[in-house]
Enzyme design. Structure first.
Site, PDB file in Angstrom:
ATOM      1  N   HIS A   5       0.827  -1.206   0.000  1.00  0.00           N
ATOM      2  CA  HIS A   5       0.000   0.000   0.000  1.00  0.00           C
ATOM      3  C   HIS A   5       0.865   1.262   0.000  1.00  0.00           C
ATOM      4  CE1 HIS A   5      -3.249   2.772   0.904  1.00  0.00           C
ATOM      5  NE2 HIS A   5      -2.621   3.162   2.007  1.00  0.00           N
ATOM      6  N   ARG A  36       4.491  10.497  -5.603  1.00  0.00           N
ATOM      7  CA  ARG A  36       5.896  10.907  -5.581  1.00  0.00           C
ATOM      8  C   ARG A  36       6.642  10.173  -6.684  1.00  0.00           C
ATOM      9  NH1 ARG A  36       4.760  10.098  -0.180  1.00  0.00           N
ATOM     10  NH2 ARG A  36       5.782   8.062  -0.190  1.00  0.00           N
ATOM     11  N   TYR A  83      -2.964  17.295   4.384  1.00  0.00           N
ATOM     12  CA  TYR A  83      -2.084  16.377   5.130  1.00  0.00           C
ATOM     13  C   TYR A  83      -0.666  16.905   5.354  1.00  0.00           C
ATOM     14  CZ  TYR A  83       0.638  14.569   1.134  1.00  0.00           C
ATOM     15  OH  TYR A  83       1.490  14.422   0.067  1.00  0.00           O
TER      16      TYR A  83
END
Length: 429
Positions: free
Chosen positions: A142, A151, A253
């Site tokens: 994950h 990224r 986040y």
């Protein structure tokens, strides 16, 4: 103390449907409202719920040192605080009472009427008062998928990921049992191509296929838990759907991590399956490279072969199983998570809950979230009614199931089923 309950040849005098998650070898613990509107602590065998409070009052646990009201409470916290020795004594006694060769309760019709309930006569409650909730991020597959999406794929994992079980502190007030509907959250998002956020409903609500473990009182403030002792403080496991609003999450986040995107709702299965029940299904966890620091090094089989799956059911339509995964894929184990959680002296209490993090397997049909299954919206997931999904729509129901299977015994968690409702509309005028 031997695991008397794990004998695969043991039979019960209660009827147990074929492939039931709840044979006599399971004996989970939960809290339910009875037909008489009484909340009690209980267990389950087959399709019967068993009132442990009534069993205790009738004298069936007289040889075990228990307080009179231990099962007459609306949470399992005090029972869990009693520790592993008590848990085992109680489970062993339940196993004896319902053994097919034991007439003690089997032939007592009056007591059976008081103790036994069919599932349609009860309403399951949240099994523990969850004081603190921590969610980990412990599936390598994950974490790699998410890092690849957002990224550089060559550096998908953050530098710390292979060295520590990464986690964050969640919100316990919005954890609900299976069957409790949740609402689509509101929040800030940043539309694609814009540099100014907007406020409104999340457009990308997602499930996360997880498990969670429930702790007992583990330490005093300042005291680390050694990894070789960590499992002694884990009472059992539940299925866990940690709902996520991906568009809110993407905007909020950085720099402190998940906040409103995660704390609007989390759903758990109502029966806690004990670690003793899962003992026959131990397997080795993935090889860890580099080797963890000494306080995280473990010996033996510390993972469990738990089959996991998720259905999406649009309103009025048939369900579609969208993923099948397994807990054994988890890179960081529960023992490592708890040892790391307390290495700084953090206190852990009875009823605390630790989420595994999304559990994804190595193949595209074993990913643990819609974000991965639909690969950030680029690969819509087909459903059996002809529609597709890249995220969860209003009035969809998401169902998580989990079970362990051997040649002779199946130990399961039941399910956690949750309907996503539209944005909450206040009835206040």
């Amino acid at each position: 103390m031997p695991f008397k309950t794990n004998d695969p040849t043991k039979k019960t005098w209660l009827s147990v449907p074929e492939n039931s998650d709840f044979p006599i070898q399971n004996i989970p613990f939960g809290v339910f409202l009875t037909r008489d509107d009484i909340i009690t602590i209980g267990t389950r065998i087959g399709d019967h719920a068993i009132d442990l409070g009534a069993l205790h009052q009738l004298g069936y646990f007289k040889d075990i040192p228990l307080t009179d009201d231990i099962f007459l409470q609306d949470t399992l916290n005090d029972f869990i605080s009693d520790g592993k020795k008590t848990w085992r004594l109680v489970r062993n006694r339940i196993s004896e009472i319902f053994d097919s060769n034991n007439p003690e309760l089997k032939t007592n019709e009056e007591h059976k009427k008081i103790v036994l309930f069919t599932l349609d006569e009860i309403e399951m409650q949240l099994p523990v008062q969850i004081g603190d909730y921590t969610d980990f991020y412990s599936s390598k597959e994950h974490a790699t998928n998410i890092g690849t999406m957002f990224r550089d794929p060559k550096n998908a994992l953050m530098p710390n990921w292979l060295h520590i079980p990464v986690g964050y502190h969640g919100r316990s007030s919005s954890i609900v049992p299976s069957g409790t509907a949740v609402h689509r959250p509101m929040g800030q998002t940043l539309p694609k191509g814009s540099d100014t956020p907007v406020y409104g409903p999340s457009k990308v609500v997602d499930f996360e296929l997880e498990t969670a473990f429930i702790t007992t009182d583990a330490n005093v403030l300042g005291e680390p838990i050694p990894i070789e002792e960590a499992e002694d403080y884990i009472f059992g496991m539940v299925l866990f759907n940690d709902w996520s609003a991906r568009d809110i999450q993407k905007w909020e986040y950085v720099p402190l991590g998940p906040f409103l995107a995660k704390n609007f709702a989390s759903s758990i299965s109502p029966w806690i399956v004990t670690m003793d029940a899962l003992e026959p299904f131990r397997v080795s966890s993935p090889k860890q490279n580099p080797e963890p620091l000494p306080y995280l090094r473990q010996k033996g089989n510390k993972s469990f072969d738990i089959h996991l799956e998720v259905d999406i059911t649009p309103e009025g339509q048939p369900p579609t199983t969208v993923t099948r995964s397994n807990f054994k894929y988890m890179y960081w184990t529960m023992a490592q998570q708890l040892a790391h959680h307390t290495v700084n002296g953090c206190k852990v209490n009875s009823g605390d809950m630790m989420g595994s993090g999304t559990i994804s397997g190595p193949t595209a049909d074993s990913y643990g979230s819609m974000l991965e299954l639909a690969w950030q919206g680029t690969k819509p997931v087909p459903l059996n009614d002809g529609s597709t999904r890249t995220s969860i729509q209003d009035n969809d129901t998401v169902t998580l199931r989990g079970y362990c299977q051997s040649e002779n015994v199946r130990i399961g968690f039941g399910e956690v089923r949750t309907k996503l409702l539209p944005v909450f509309q206040s009835k206040k005028k």
